[in-house]
Design an enzyme around this catalytic site. Structure first.
Site, PDB file in Angstrom:
ATOM      1  N   HIS A   1       0.795  -1.240   0.000  1.00 47.16           N
ATOM      2  CA  HIS A   1       0.000   0.000   0.000  1.00 47.16           C
ATOM      3  C   HIS A   1       0.822   1.283   0.000  1.00 47.16           C
ATOM      4  CE1 HIS A   1       0.995   0.001   4.263  1.00 47.16           C
ATOM      5  NE2 HIS A   1       0.617   1.252   4.305  1.00 47.16           N
TER       6      HIS A   1
HETATM    7  C1  UD1 Z   1      -2.147   5.449   5.969  1.00 44.65           C
HETATM    8  C2  UD1 Z   1      -0.831   5.955   6.556  1.00 44.65           C
HETATM    9  C3  UD1 Z   1       0.234   4.873   6.421  1.00 44.65           C
HETATM   10  C4  UD1 Z   1      -0.232   3.563   7.018  1.00 44.65           C
HETATM   11  C5  UD1 Z   1      -1.556   3.177   6.365  1.00 44.65           C
HETATM   12  C6  UD1 Z   1      -2.101   1.888   6.916  1.00 44.65           C
HETATM   13  C7  UD1 Z   1      -0.411   8.362   6.363  1.00 44.65           C
HETATM   14  C8  UD1 Z   1       0.392   9.396   5.659  1.00 44.65           C
HETATM   15  N1  UD1 Z   1      -0.329   7.111   5.847  1.00 44.65           N
HETATM   16  O1  UD1 Z   1      -1.927   5.249   4.568  1.00 44.65           O
HETATM   17  O2  UD1 Z   1       1.408   5.280   7.113  1.00 44.65           O
HETATM   18  O3  UD1 Z   1       0.737   2.561   6.787  1.00 44.65           O
HETATM   19  O4  UD1 Z   1      -2.489   4.243   6.605  1.00 44.65           O
HETATM   20  O5  UD1 Z   1      -3.237   1.499   6.215  1.00 44.65           O
HETATM   21  O6  UD1 Z   1      -1.064   8.664   7.333  1.00 44.65           O
HETATM   22  N2  UD1 Z   1      -9.319   4.548   1.845  1.00 44.65           N
HETATM   23  C9  UD1 Z   1     -10.542   3.938   1.853  1.00 44.65           C
HETATM   24  N3  UD1 Z   1     -11.092   3.623   3.064  1.00 44.65           N
HETATM   25  C10 UD1 Z   1     -10.484   3.895   4.241  1.00 44.65           C
HETATM   26  C11 UD1 Z   1      -9.241   4.543   4.215  1.00 44.65           C
HETATM   27  C12 UD1 Z   1      -8.657   4.850   3.017  1.00 44.65           C
HETATM   28  O7  UD1 Z   1     -11.121   3.667   0.826  1.00 44.65           O
HETATM   29  O8  UD1 Z   1     -11.043   3.569   5.305  1.00 44.65           O
HETATM   30  C13 UD1 Z   1      -8.676   4.849   0.547  1.00 44.65           C
HETATM   31  C14 UD1 Z   1      -9.003   6.223   0.005  1.00 44.65           C
HETATM   32  O9  UD1 Z   1      -9.045   6.131  -1.378  1.00 44.65           O
HETATM   33  C15 UD1 Z   1      -7.797   7.041   0.425  1.00 44.65           C
HETATM   34  C16 UD1 Z   1      -6.681   6.026   0.313  1.00 44.65           C
HETATM   35  O10 UD1 Z   1      -7.275   4.771   0.710  1.00 44.65           O
HETATM   36  O11 UD1 Z   1      -7.618   8.152  -0.378  1.00 44.65           O
HETATM   37  C17 UD1 Z   1      -5.485   6.297   1.168  1.00 44.65           C
HETATM   38  O12 UD1 Z   1      -5.857   6.487   2.557  1.00 44.65           O
HETATM   39  P1  UD1 Z   1      -4.941   7.415   3.503  1.00 44.65           P
HETATM   40  O13 UD1 Z   1      -5.500   7.439   4.875  1.00 44.65           O
HETATM   41  O14 UD1 Z   1      -4.699   8.730   2.829  1.00 44.65           O
HETATM   42  O15 UD1 Z   1      -3.536   6.691   3.507  1.00 44.65           O
HETATM   43  P2  UD1 Z   1      -3.143   5.148   3.574  1.00 44.65           P
HETATM   44  O16 UD1 Z   1      -2.593   4.758   2.250  1.00 44.65           O
HETATM   45  O17 UD1 Z   1      -4.226   4.306   4.147  1.00 44.65           O
END
Ligand code: UD1
Length: 355
Positions: A201
């Protein structure tokens, strides 16, 4: 003592649980749990609260997804009035996600003390958003709880006074130790007897179409030797769709709840990942881990544990995989203080210093 815990993303939940449960057993401690809503899908959030036995958050800031600036700013805007109104004795933040740094910025400017759980980890790679979050949070924190000796050394080199640093071990391992017995009861039906468990991820691996394509091709290659079990993070699933990639033979599964994922890890022949926490969990479990990154903020998993950094080189991945399949994998040991008692140590220190 009034303690406020802030969590936001999946890897925070297994870290807050042991601290919260240990503090519940101390007298004169009032605790509030705030979820920023950075992760909001049921299978990325709610199910973890249930399995870890932590109460539903007292407040959910419901910030959701966004660019780094938007997400961080939104957390700060929604959190600030709560911090100013409640003025807790200390705010505890966990790990290195955007919710961690946003909270540290709000509290530092409000003059509210901050405790950082999992302080001092460094990849020395500032292209990782988490590295920025770690550096800033540790500069602002008043109490820094470290999981390993390398973390303490990093903090000392950065000029953090020794009296702020507390060596407590790895809280994530506390949750693993507590819930592993439940994982052993999970049925293995439908799973191949030997498999490679894959998670992916990191923005550096999934946000660029060429890089993601090459990694998926390398995983298809792995799949020829060993069945791949691949629970896909929402970010990764979205990118695969955005880039029109179609790794048909790789069966993408939804993210698993905590206990089911522990079961999958503990029975895996090998784990292939770019996660931080999984490098640690596999080290504790003694399961070989091949990390799809050039560096790690958790070097102890390489020096003492079962972790091997393979970067993005498919040849290295293949040679390390063959080494595992021939039974010649690296043998590891469990780092000091990864013993299931880190939450208790943090609770003792907090009560002694701030109670
Ligand atoms: C975040 C953390 C990362 C951690 C990871 C664990 C930061 C900068 N990154 O990354 O360090 O390893 O979490 O999972 O804080 N999304 C969903 N549903 C959710 C959450 C996210 O669909 O419940 C999708 C959305 O499209 C979103 C993308 O995942 O834009 C990324 O989510 P985000 O919280 O920005 O970062 P992670 O990649 O999850």
């Amino acid at each position: 003592m009034n303690i406020l815990h802030i969590v936001g993303a999946r890897p925070n939940f297994m870290k807050v649980a042991p601290v919260l449960l240990a503090l519940n057993r101390r007298e004169n401690v009032a605790q509030t749990l705030i979820h920023t809503g950075q992760h909001y899908d049921v299978n990325m959030s709610d199910v973890f609260f249930q399995q870890l036995g932590i109460p539903a958050p007292d407040i959910n800031l419901a910030v959701g997804s966004g660019t780094h600036a938007k997400q961080t700013a939104e957390i700060m805007i929604r959190l600030e009035p709560i911090i100013l109104e409640r003025r807790p004795d200390i705010v505890l933040v966990y790990g290195d996600v955007n919710s961690t740094v946003a909270t540290a910025l709000v509290c530092a400017k409000a003059g509210v003390p901050i405790g950082h759980v999992e302080a001092g980890l460094r990849s020395f790679d500032r292209s990782m958003p988490e590295e920025i979050n770690r550096l800033v949070t540790d500069q602002l924190a008043d109490m820094l709880f470290t999981p390993s000796v390398d973390a303490e050394e990093n903090l000392r080199k950065e000029g953090i006074p020794a009296e702020k640093i507390f060596s407590v071990g790895n809280v994530m391992i506390d949750s693993l130790v507590r819930l592993l017995p439940l994982a052993t009861n999970i049925s293995q039906d439908g799973l191949p007897p030997r498999y490679a468990l894959v998670t992916l991820h990191r923005p550096a691996n999934v946000d660029d179409s060429d890089t993601l394509k090459k990694i998926l091709e390398a995983l298809l290659e792995v799949n020829r030797d060993l069945s791949v079990v691949f629970p896909a993070h929402p970010r990764t699933r979205k990118r695969i769709a955005d880039f029109g990639l179609n790794p048909e033979q790789l069966c993408l599964l939804d993210p698993f709840p905590y206990i089911e994922f522990l079961a999958l890890q503990s029975r895996a022949t090998v784990v292939i990942t770019d996660s931080g926490g999984i490098q640690e969990e596999t080290t504790f479990l003694g399961v070989p881990c091949l990390t799809l990154r050039e560096n790690t903020e958790r070097p102890i998993t390489v020096t003492l544990g079962t972790n091997v950094l393979v970067g993005r080189d498919p040849r290295k991945l293949r040679s390390e995989l063959l080494r595992v399949l021939s039974g010649k994998q690296k043998k590891g040991s469990i780092p000091p203080q990864w013993d299931g008692r880190s939450g208790e140590r943090i609770a003792d220190i907090l009560v002694r210093q701030r109670g």
